[in-house]
Design an enzyme around this catalytic site. Structure first.
Site, short mmCIF file in Angstrom:
data_model
loop_
_atom_site.label_atom_id
_atom_site.label_comp_id
_atom_site.label_asym_id
_atom_site.label_seq_id
_atom_site.Cartn_x
_atom_site.Cartn_y
_atom_site.Cartn_z
N SER A 150 -40.48 97.76 -93.53
CA SER A 150 -41.33 98.34 -94.57
C SER A 150 -42.55 98.97 -93.90
O SER A 150 -43.23 98.31 -93.11
CB SER A 150 -41.78 97.25 -95.54
OG SER A 150 -43.01 97.59 -96.15
N PRO A 151 -42.85 100.25 -94.18
CA PRO A 151 -44.03 100.88 -93.56
C PRO A 151 -45.32 100.12 -93.84
O PRO A 151 -46.17 99.98 -92.95
CB PRO A 151 -44.04 102.28 -94.19
CG PRO A 151 -42.61 102.55 -94.49
CD PRO A 151 -42.05 101.23 -94.93
N HIS B 101 -65.49 101.36 -109.64
CA HIS B 101 -64.32 100.48 -109.54
C HIS B 101 -64.16 99.49 -110.69
O HIS B 101 -63.12 98.85 -110.82
CB HIS B 101 -64.43 99.71 -108.22
CG HIS B 101 -63.14 99.27 -107.63
ND1 HIS B 101 -61.97 99.13 -108.35
CD2 HIS B 101 -62.82 98.91 -106.36
CE1 HIS B 101 -61.00 98.72 -107.56
NE2 HIS B 101 -61.48 98.58 -106.35
N LYS C 94 -39.17 103.28 -90.81
CA LYS C 94 -37.97 102.98 -91.61
C LYS C 94 -36.71 103.02 -90.75
O LYS C 94 -35.76 102.27 -90.99
CB LYS C 94 -37.85 103.98 -92.76
CG LYS C 94 -38.89 103.79 -93.85
CD LYS C 94 -38.73 104.85 -94.94
CE LYS C 94 -39.75 104.67 -96.05
NZ LYS C 94 -39.61 105.73 -97.09
N THR D 285 -54.97 93.55 -109.76
CA THR D 285 -54.51 93.24 -108.40
C THR D 285 -54.40 91.74 -108.18
O THR D 285 -54.99 90.94 -108.90
CB THR D 285 -55.48 93.81 -107.33
OG1 THR D 285 -56.77 93.21 -107.49
CG2 THR D 285 -55.58 95.32 -107.42
N LYS E 67 -43.96 106.95 -91.33
CA LYS E 67 -42.98 106.17 -92.10
C LYS E 67 -41.54 106.43 -91.65
O LYS E 67 -40.71 105.51 -91.67
CB LYS E 67 -43.12 106.49 -93.59
CG LYS E 67 -44.39 105.98 -94.23
CD LYS E 67 -44.32 106.08 -95.75
CE LYS E 67 -44.22 107.50 -96.23
NZ LYS E 67 -44.26 107.58 -97.71
#
EC number: 2.3.1.7
Length: 670
Positions: A470-471, A378, A465, A507, A461
């Site tokens: 928003s999922p 990572h 929706k 991030t 989803k």
């Protein structure tokens, strides 16, 4: 470590001190006796090469130069305004304040910070950021990854488990060497696109994303630093000069060529024959001479000490360098046949700790029954670039014509067969003892972890929706409700938000707990609250979450800014700001629930460890027709159960489904 050429030292003088230190520890005397020098990319990274990339690019007839074409146009990572960060912080802390007095104390701490040390640290951070396109990059890489001492597996690396191929491709999917051939050949095509820089820039919602990670993806490895440095490094090699991969089999490593002497990719048959030879060699060799990969599962300080011992012998040194230089690694786990989602996830996440080299940035995995997956180190890459790579690989495998591919595999394309080379290691008694210790520690560490997969097929989803949410924000509400049902309280919750719209962006933290989420879970568990009001609270909380996550992706979160401000403290400062020492301030970023979404229609698993040993790690995927969460924790340490959270996730998802459906029916009757 031996210096390979006097010119190297003069080149190093042009590098920053920290880069010189890292590079100096990586200079080696290769068995090929070819001198390597540090070359700087347009993105400010350094890789080792005989000749710079431009030399090879000019000789490639299909070179397009589009992959990194937008890099110089990307905005620099901004430094958020201090007042904005403090205001957001107060909003996120409110759910954890049990009374008015507690919240008022937080307000006073923020006021004190804004009037005293805050502006000083903010000015220092702005000055530091002034000549940098990403002020956080060095701090983040070093403090979040390279200085981290716990074993990188299970604590840092993340995995994907690939779905089985469709039934009409079973000849490929059920034969591990055929499957491995398909994966290697497909990844080589991806590498060729990197060499030609023909890979299109990722565009998300009309914004180009930073592609720097793709220049660091192949021919790279994490590297143990010197014991006295208490820090690892990363080492990068030319993608044009190292046309081979490392194969792990039965705890040993083999160099397998992917290109011929003219830089042309080898045929499927030539790859397959080399893999077959690896398995034959592995079945004949002494298993006592393997297990070097186990050392990469050690805590980093222990691995650094053993690494020094390994590097004393030129044979072991050359083998390690070959692994580091290889494009990627493919692990043949032919003695494993995982079937359940949990079995597949565990094999991809950690395996047996022997048939891996956890420092390698990219590792693909193929088991005895053809199950495949992927493990990523990572430190220099987050999930979205490797998601892109794995999506490409799986997509291409799903498009294969089985008869055509099998014909390519079994039809010799050359009379001269390439031969893989086993990478030998000299295992002294000291190293042998370290291997035994590593394997014992690994079993103990992995044994402390529980893993359960929540794969929910009732809806996905499409349904979410249809109800105007928003999922991603929706599943965050499911998680909040499940945790609240289980533990009767909310816990600090992290969601990773990508900042790749900025140069070298990685991030920012999305804080999932809010006053809106507290109102939602409280109302939902209150039998006196009407269904319509519960649904309204659900949708409001989901909307608030989406807003926070959008701000975070724009570089305007809370946590990375505080991280930067803390790094501006000096040893001669009078004191640490009271805000930074406050228990509630620190609790709010103690990620007892760590979450992240990476979704693919080709995966049936994705995950990593919990961030905090007292909490859960929840890696999730969202499909049109299903939801998926990989649940991990340490039960003895946390006192919590993955099975109970699994139960409450189903209960929460079911209740929300029923409420939304019933409300729709009620409205239809009006």
């Amino acid at each position: 470590m031996r210096i390979c050429h006097s010119r190297t030292l003069s080149n190093l003088k042009d590098l920053p001190i920290t880069s010189r230190r890292a590079m100096h520890s990586a200079i080696v005397n290769y068995s090929t006796q070819k001198a390597q020098f540090p070359v700087e990319t347009n993105n400010g990274e350094h890789y080792w090469a005989e000749k710079p990339n431009k030399f090879y690019q000019n000789k490639r007839p299909n070179f397009q130069g589009i992959t990194f074409a937008k890099q110089q146009d990307l905005p620099s990572l901004p430094v958020p305004e201090l007042k904005s960060t403090l205001d957001k912080y107060l909003q996120t802390i409110r759910p954890f304040c049990n009374d008015v007095e507690t919240f008022e104390r937080q307000q006073l701490l923020c006021k004190d910070f804004s009037e005293h040390m805050g502006p000083i640290l903010q000015d220092r951070l702005k000055e530091y950021a002034n000549d940098k396109r990403n002020w956080m990059a060095k701090f983040w890489d070093e403090q979040s990854y390279l200085q981290y001492n716990d074993p990188i597996v299970p604590y840092v690396s993340y995995f994907y488990s690939h779905m089985p191929l469709p039934n009409h491709l079973s000849k490929i999917d059920n034969d591990p060497l055929i499957k491995a051939t398909a994966i290697i050949s497909t990844v080589v095509k991806f590498i060729e696109a990197i060499k030609d820089e023909s890979l299109p820039v990722e565009i998300i919602k009309g914004m180009p994303f930073c592609m720097n990670s793709f220049s660091l993806m192949f021919n790279t490895s994490r590297l143990p630093g010197k014991p006295e440095d208490n820090q690892d490094t990363n080492i990068f090699y030319s993608v044009y000069e190292n046309n081979f991969v490392t194969i792990a089999y039965k705890g040993k490593f083999y160099k397998l060529m992917t290109h011929d002497g003219n830089d042309k990719p080898l045929s499927e048959n030539e790859i397959w024959r080399q893999l077959y030879s690896v398995v034959f060699q592995g079945s004949q060799s002494d298993p006592k001479l393997g297990g070097i990969g186990s050392l990469t599962s050690l805590p980093r300080d222990q691995w650094r000490e053993v690494h020094l011992e390994l590097m004393k012998d030129p044979i072991s040194q050359d083998s390690l360098e070959t692994i580091h230089k290889s494009s990627f690694m493919l692990c043949l786990d032919l003695d494993q046949s995982p079937v359940t989602l949990e079995e597949k996830s565990r094999n991809c996440w950690h395996g047996d700790g022997i048939n891996r080299f956890y420092d390698k940035s990219l590792q693909f995995l193929v088991t005895g029954n053809g199950s495949s997956g992927f493990l990523a180190e990572h430190s220099k890459m987050d999930g979205t670039p490797t998601l892109f790579l794995n999506n490409y690989v799986c997509q291409q495998l799903n498009k294969l014509d089985v008869d055509d591919f099998m014909r390519k595999v079994i039809t010799p394309s050359s009379t001269v067969a390439m031969k893989p080379m086993e990478l030998p290691f000299i295992i002294t008694p000291k190293i042998h003892k370290a291997i035994e210790s590593a394997q014992l520690q690994f079993k103990e560490t992995i044994g402390e972890h529980d893993l359960r997969v929540w794969h929910y097929n009732k809806y996905g989803k499409t349904f979410i929706k249809r109800h105007g949410m928003s999922p991603d924000a929706f599943i965050q509400q499911v998680i909040q409700l499940a945790v609240f049902k289980y533990l009767k309280r909310q816990l600090p919750t992290y969601e990773a938000a990508s900042t790749r719209k900025y140069f070298k962006g990685r991030t920012e933290t999305g804080r999932s707990v809010s006053t809106a989420s507290l109102e939602f879970v409280s109302k939902w568990q209150n039998g006196d609250v009407p269904i319509a009001e519960k649904i309204q609270a659900l949708k409001h909380s989901a909307k608030e979450h989406s807003t926070y996550l959008k701000n975070a992706a724009n570089g305007n979160g809370v946590d990375r800014h505080f991280f930067g401000l803390k790094n501006m403290l000096k040893s001669n400062d009078d004191q640490i700001p009271p805000l930074f020492k406050d228990p509630l301030f620190n609790y709010s970023s103690t990620w007892l629930i760590s979450t992240s979404q990476l979704s693919s229609e080709y995966f049936d698993g994705y995950g990593w460890s919990q961030v905090n040993d007292n909490g859960f790690g929840l890696a999730y995927m969202l499909n049109n027709e299903w939801l998926h969460i990989n649940i991990v924790n340490k039960p003895a340490k946390s006192g919590a159960s993955v099975n109970r959270l699994h139960y409450y996730l189903s209960q929460a998802a079911d209740e929300i489904f029923d409420a939304l459906e019933n409300e729709n029916k009620r409205k239809a009757k009006l």
